[in-house]
Each structure stands twice: as C-alpha cells, then as structure tokens.
Scaffold this motif. Structure first.
Motif, PDB file in Angstrom:
ATOM      1  N   PHE A   1       0.909  -1.193   0.052  1.00 56.21           N
ATOM      2  CA  PHE A   1      -0.118   0.155  -0.134  1.00 56.21           C
ATOM      3  C   PHE A   1       0.812   1.202  -0.015  1.00 56.21           C
ATOM      4  N   ASN A   2       0.537   2.306  -0.859  1.00 58.83           N
ATOM      5  CA  ASN A   2       0.908   3.578  -0.603  1.00 58.83           C
ATOM      6  C   ASN A   2       0.439   4.344   0.704  1.00 58.83           C
ATOM      7  N   ILE A   3       1.229   4.841   1.305  1.00 61.77           N
ATOM      8  CA  ILE A   3       0.638   5.711   2.465  1.00 61.77           C
ATOM      9  C   ILE A   3       1.304   7.204   2.330  1.00 61.77           C
ATOM     10  N   GLY A   4       0.549   8.021   1.553  1.00 63.58           N
ATOM     11  CA  GLY A   4       1.141   9.294   1.237  1.00 63.58           C
ATOM     12  C   GLY A   4      -0.262  10.398   1.314  1.00 63.58           C
ATOM     13  N   ASN A   5      -0.001  11.632   1.244  1.00 62.66           N
ATOM     14  CA  ASN A   5      -0.979  12.623   1.499  1.00 62.66           C
ATOM     15  C   ASN A   5      -1.840  12.892   0.282  1.00 62.66           C
ATOM     16  N   HIS A   6      -1.294  12.344  -0.922  1.00 64.86           N
ATOM     17  CA  HIS A   6      -2.149  12.575  -2.366  1.00 64.86           C
ATOM     18  C   HIS A   6      -2.028  13.981  -2.762  1.00 64.86           C
ATOM     19  N   GLN A   7      -0.930  14.538  -2.387  1.00 59.79           N
ATOM     20  CA  GLN A   7      -0.468  16.147  -2.728  1.00 59.79           C
ATOM     21  C   GLN A   7       1.021  16.151  -3.161  1.00 59.79           C
ATOM     22  N   ALA A   8       1.278  16.500  -4.428  1.00 64.16           N
ATOM     23  CA  ALA A   8       2.390  16.601  -4.882  1.00 64.16           C
ATOM     24  C   ALA A   8       2.947  18.197  -4.810  1.00 64.16           C
ATOM     25  N   VAL A   9       3.627  18.567  -3.860  1.00 64.01           N
ATOM     26  CA  VAL A   9       3.890  19.925  -3.374  1.00 64.01           C
ATOM     27  C   VAL A   9       5.252  20.296  -4.016  1.00 64.01           C
ATOM     28  N   ARG A  10       5.184  21.221  -5.039  1.00 61.74           N
ATOM     29  CA  ARG A  10       6.527  21.749  -5.449  1.00 61.74           C
ATOM     30  C   ARG A  10       7.521  22.506  -4.256  1.00 61.74           C
TER      31      ARG A  10
ATOM     32  N   LEU B   1      20.957  24.895  -6.250  1.00 61.63           N
ATOM     33  CA  LEU B   1      22.219  24.002  -6.616  1.00 61.63           C
ATOM     34  C   LEU B   1      21.624  22.672  -7.937  1.00 61.63           C
ATOM     35  N   PRO B   2      22.356  22.166  -8.677  1.00 61.82           N
ATOM     36  CA  PRO B   2      21.935  21.266  -9.389  1.00 61.82           C
ATOM     37  C   PRO B   2      21.108  20.097  -8.740  1.00 61.82           C
ATOM     38  N   MET B   3      20.401  19.177  -9.514  1.00 61.54           N
ATOM     39  CA  MET B   3      19.679  18.086  -9.114  1.00 61.54           C
ATOM     40  C   MET B   3      20.738  17.017  -8.542  1.00 61.54           C
ATOM     41  N   GLN B   4      20.687  16.388  -7.324  1.00 63.57           N
ATOM     42  CA  GLN B   4      21.572  15.517  -6.882  1.00 63.57           C
ATOM     43  C   GLN B   4      21.295  14.030  -7.135  1.00 63.57           C
ATOM     44  N   PRO B   5      22.436  13.218  -7.271  1.00 61.79           N
ATOM     45  CA  PRO B   5      22.360  11.950  -7.820  1.00 61.79           C
ATOM     46  C   PRO B   5      21.401  11.189  -6.829  1.00 61.79           C
ATOM     47  N   GLY B   6      20.486  10.413  -7.506  1.00 60.66           N
ATOM     48  CA  GLY B   6      19.532   9.456  -6.356  1.00 60.66           C
ATOM     49  C   GLY B   6      18.379  10.223  -6.042  1.00 60.66           C
ATOM     50  N   ASP B   7      18.404  11.488  -6.543  1.00 65.80           N
ATOM     51  CA  ASP B   7      16.965  12.210  -6.366  1.00 65.80           C
ATOM     52  C   ASP B   7      15.979  11.924  -7.532  1.00 65.80           C
ATOM     53  N   VAL B   8      14.817  12.181  -7.295  1.00 64.24           N
ATOM     54  CA  VAL B   8      13.592  11.978  -8.247  1.00 64.24           C
ATOM     55  C   VAL B   8      12.915  13.162  -8.399  1.00 64.24           C
ATOM     56  N   PRO B   9      12.299  13.375  -9.666  1.00 62.39           N
ATOM     57  CA  PRO B   9      11.710  14.674  -9.925  1.00 62.39           C
ATOM     58  C   PRO B   9      10.445  14.792  -9.045  1.00 62.39           C
ATOM     59  N   ALA B  10       9.677  13.798  -8.740  1.00 67.07           N
ATOM     60  CA  ALA B  10       8.389  13.923  -8.017  1.00 67.07           C
ATOM     61  C   ALA B  10       8.080  12.631  -7.443  1.00 67.07           C
ATOM     62  N   THR B  11       7.352  12.893  -6.069  1.00 68.93           N
ATOM     63  CA  THR B  11       6.498  11.659  -5.568  1.00 68.93           C
ATOM     64  C   THR B  11       5.344  12.018  -5.269  1.00 68.93           C
ATOM     65  N   TYR B  12       4.256  11.290  -5.649  1.00 70.13           N
ATOM     66  CA  TYR B  12       3.076  11.622  -5.556  1.00 70.13           C
ATOM     67  C   TYR B  12       1.914  10.234  -5.310  1.00 70.13           C
ATOM     68  N   ALA B  13       1.520  10.028  -4.413  1.00 68.25           N
ATOM     69  CA  ALA B  13       0.816   8.691  -3.725  1.00 68.25           C
ATOM     70  C   ALA B  13      -0.700   8.868  -4.191  1.00 68.25           C
ATOM     71  N   ASP B  14      -0.987   7.742  -4.869  1.00 70.97           N
ATOM     72  CA  ASP B  14      -2.349   7.422  -5.358  1.00 70.97           C
ATOM     73  C   ASP B  14      -2.540   6.365  -4.260  1.00 70.97           C
ATOM     74  N   THR B  15      -3.604   6.899  -3.404  1.00 68.80           N
ATOM     75  CA  THR B  15      -4.021   6.326  -2.113  1.00 68.80           C
ATOM     76  C   THR B  15      -5.373   5.452  -2.211  1.00 68.80           C
TER      77      THR B  15
ATOM     78  N   ALA C   1      -7.381   7.389   4.404  1.00 70.10           N
ATOM     79  CA  ALA C   1      -6.206   7.775   3.716  1.00 70.10           C
ATOM     80  C   ALA C   1      -5.724   9.103   4.241  1.00 70.10           C
ATOM     81  N   PRO C   2      -4.296   9.432   4.405  1.00 64.55           N
ATOM     82  CA  PRO C   2      -3.880  10.536   5.058  1.00 64.55           C
ATOM     83  C   PRO C   2      -4.425  12.088   3.967  1.00 64.55           C
ATOM     84  N   SER C   3      -4.534  13.010   4.943  1.00 63.80           N
ATOM     85  CA  SER C   3      -5.240  14.275   4.542  1.00 63.80           C
ATOM     86  C   SER C   3      -4.782  15.326   5.248  1.00 63.80           C
ATOM     87  N   THR C   4      -3.860  15.362   6.416  1.00 68.19           N
ATOM     88  CA  THR C   4      -3.606  16.512   7.051  1.00 68.19           C
ATOM     89  C   THR C   4      -2.969  17.487   6.262  1.00 68.19           C
ATOM     90  N   PRO C   5      -3.421  18.910   5.952  1.00 69.04           N
ATOM     91  CA  PRO C   5      -2.717  19.819   5.230  1.00 69.04           C
ATOM     92  C   PRO C   5      -1.601  20.274   5.781  1.00 69.04           C
TER      93      PRO C   5
END
Length: 331
Positions: free
Chosen positions: A252-261, A282-296, A306-310
């Motif tokens: 299961f994903n446990i995320g807030n279902h909000q991709a915040v810049r 600074l430039p993007m670091q090795p190992g980093d990913v552009p986005a994380t965004y959970a479908d819950t 499903a998580p929802s705390t603002p």
C-alpha cells in the motif's frame, strides 16, 4: 484497539517507530520495542523520543542489532510476538551513495533475519516499511502500487524494493501474512534532522541559506506523522487472506495525495516560521527523483482511511515542537 498478544516494533526509537509504539501502548497493547540507536543522526534525539513518547506508557526500548541473527532469534524466542511492525532501516537516499554497506546490513541482512524469525514463530501479521523511492524516476503520476518499480535510482530504493520481493517470497512459500507500506516523505514533531523540513527550519531560524536543488521544481508528497500511524494501526489487524490461492501479501502507498513543489513548500515554511528563506540554488543530486505523488485509493478501499493533513497544519505543529526542542538543547 486492543490486540491479543505482544506487538514487536523494530526501529522503535526512530521517528515513525516511536509514534507507532506509543499509539499502540496508549490503546492498551503489550508493545516490545527494539532499536540499535545508531549514529546516522544524533542518538540523543532517539533517546529523547524513548523518554518522551515510550516511557510514559511503561515501554523501554531494548538495544538490539537486527543484522545479528542470534540476537533476533533470542528476541523472538523470548517475546513470541503476535504481530511484527518492522520499521528499523538505514534511511536516507544520499547517504546510501556514500555508505552502501550500512544499507546492505540493515535493510537486507536485518530484514532477512526478521523474515526467518517470522517463518519460525509465525506471527499473525508482519508489517514492514517500504518507501516511495521504489518508484524511481517514474513520470506517471500519481504513483499506483502496480506501477513499474524495477529501475531504482539509489541503493536505498533498491534495498526497499528488495524487501518487497523478499517478503512476497516468504508469504508465497510459508503463508506468512505480510504487508509492505510505501511511505511518502513523512514529517512532524520528533522527526529526522536529515529531512529537508527539519534542516531547512533550523537553517532559516538561524538566518543561514538553505540548499535548493533543481531550481526548487522537485515535488514531494509530504505526509504527516499522525496519518502514517493511523494507516499502520488500521492495516495491522487486516492482513491479506491466503485463501484465494494467492500469497497473503499486499503493498500500500501511504501518502498525502498531494505533490507539493519544493518552492511552494518553502513558502509555506516561511509563513509558518515567520522567517524569509535565503536560497542557495544547486543542481539536482544523484539519487533524487523529480516527483513523489501517492495514489491512495487502494489503502482507502482496504481500511477506510487515507492521509489528508494539510501541509500548513502539520508544519505548524512541527514548529511548536521544534522551538521547544531548540530551547531545551540550545541548537
């Protein structure tokens, strides 16, 4: 929610583990807590969590090294846990590039020892921590549990994906009910100092510049600690059934279902702290990913939550804790 039999929580002096152990003890459960108190970040914080969150409920946290099979065997033999919540792990994406062996020992050897002990002592359910990192540089958002996860961009992510595969095989071979939870950027009071929200806050309060990678355009799904705990507790008593002929294993994903810049996250932090950030781009670091965004959706359908705390609310609670922590520790 009271459960028959002891619940073993590994990594119980860690951020998520301490909150989970405290919540289970509050509701009348017998909790056995273990941690190795390593120095990836200051062990002072780990000991203070035990004092503040666990000790009031009569829980002590035993020092134990999960990569030592003899210690794990002795623990299971003594405790005979009815449930196991395995949250111990070597965390951090960037550190895995500098110190890979720590991840192999903790996340692979340690987890294989837990699985072997579960095979022998047969708890009713094993819950283990996975991570949103398994999705790699996935461009399809939001991330769904069935998305491809075989291109990890860090060793940390590779170990977490390995945990899912290892747990599945034990579920399939030995009927072990096991559930992996993919956590998305967990934050809140008593959190990890290596995480951006914590380190940014400290630097901003001191008037120091903060490092902002990839022009601040990276996006993260920030999930408040109380929501993570609620998800874990609900899933605990609802393992998959093996009756269908399939392995009793779930993810299961446990995320807030909000991709915040990240730039928007920083502006929220500025308003909560009442401080202007000085940004060092600074430039993007090795190992980093552009986005994380959970479908819950899957979590919501399984346990009705499903998580929802603002973010603003969660960061305000973190700030209140942080100011008290700083006053106490003069940081």
């Amino acid at each position: 929610m009271s459960i028959d039999g002891p619940i073993l929580v590994t990594g119980a002096a860690g951020f998520i583990g301490s909150f989970v152990a405290a919540r289970l003890a509050q509701t009348g459960n017998k909790v056995v807590a273990v941690d190795n108190f390593n120095s990836y970040y200051t062990p002072v914080l780990k000991h203070r969590r035990v004092e503040a969150l666990l000790a009031p409920h009569g829980i002590s946290c035993e020092k134990l090294e999960l990569s030592d099979m003899d210690q794990v065997t002795a623990l299971f033999d003594r405790v005979r846990p009815a449930y196991v919540i395995h949250l111990a792990a070597q965390a951090g994406v960037r550190y895995s590039i500098e110190n890979p062996s720590a991840y192999i020992q903790s996340n692979l050897v340690g987890f294989s020892n837990i699985l072997e002990a579960c095979r022998k002592w047969k708890p009713q359910h094993l819950i283990y921590a996975s991570s949103s990192s398994v999705y790699g540089a996935n461009h399809k958002v939001p991330f769904q549990e069935d998305d491809q996860t075989d291109e990890p961009v860090s060793l940390y992510a590779a170990t977490k994906k390995s945990n899912e595969l290892m747990a599945y095989s034990y579920s399939h071979l030995f009927g072990l009910p096991a559930t992996g939870l993919r956590f998305f950027t967990v934050y809140g009071p008593w959190g990890r100092p290596d995480m951006a929200y914590f380190s940014f806050s400290q630097k901003m309060l001191k008037g120091e510049p903060i490092p902002v990678f990839a022009k601040g355009e990276l996006r993260r799904d920030f999930t408040y600690i109380d929501d993570i705990v609620e998800g874990i507790v609900r899933v605990l008593t609802k393992p998959q059934s093996g009756d269908t002929g399939k392995a009793p294993h779930a993810i299961f994903n446990i995320g807030n279902h909000q991709a915040v810049r990240v730039l928007d996250f920083i502006s929220t932090l500025e308003s909560v702290l009442g401080v202007q950030a000085q940004m060092n781009f600074l430039p993007m670091q090795p190992g980093d990913v552009p986005a994380t965004y959970a479908d819950t959706t899957r979590l919501q359908e399984w346990v009705g939550f499903a998580p929802s705390t603002p973010l603003q609310d969660g960061l305000a609670r973190f700030k209140d804790w942080l100011l008290g922590w700083n006053a106490q520790h003069h940081t």
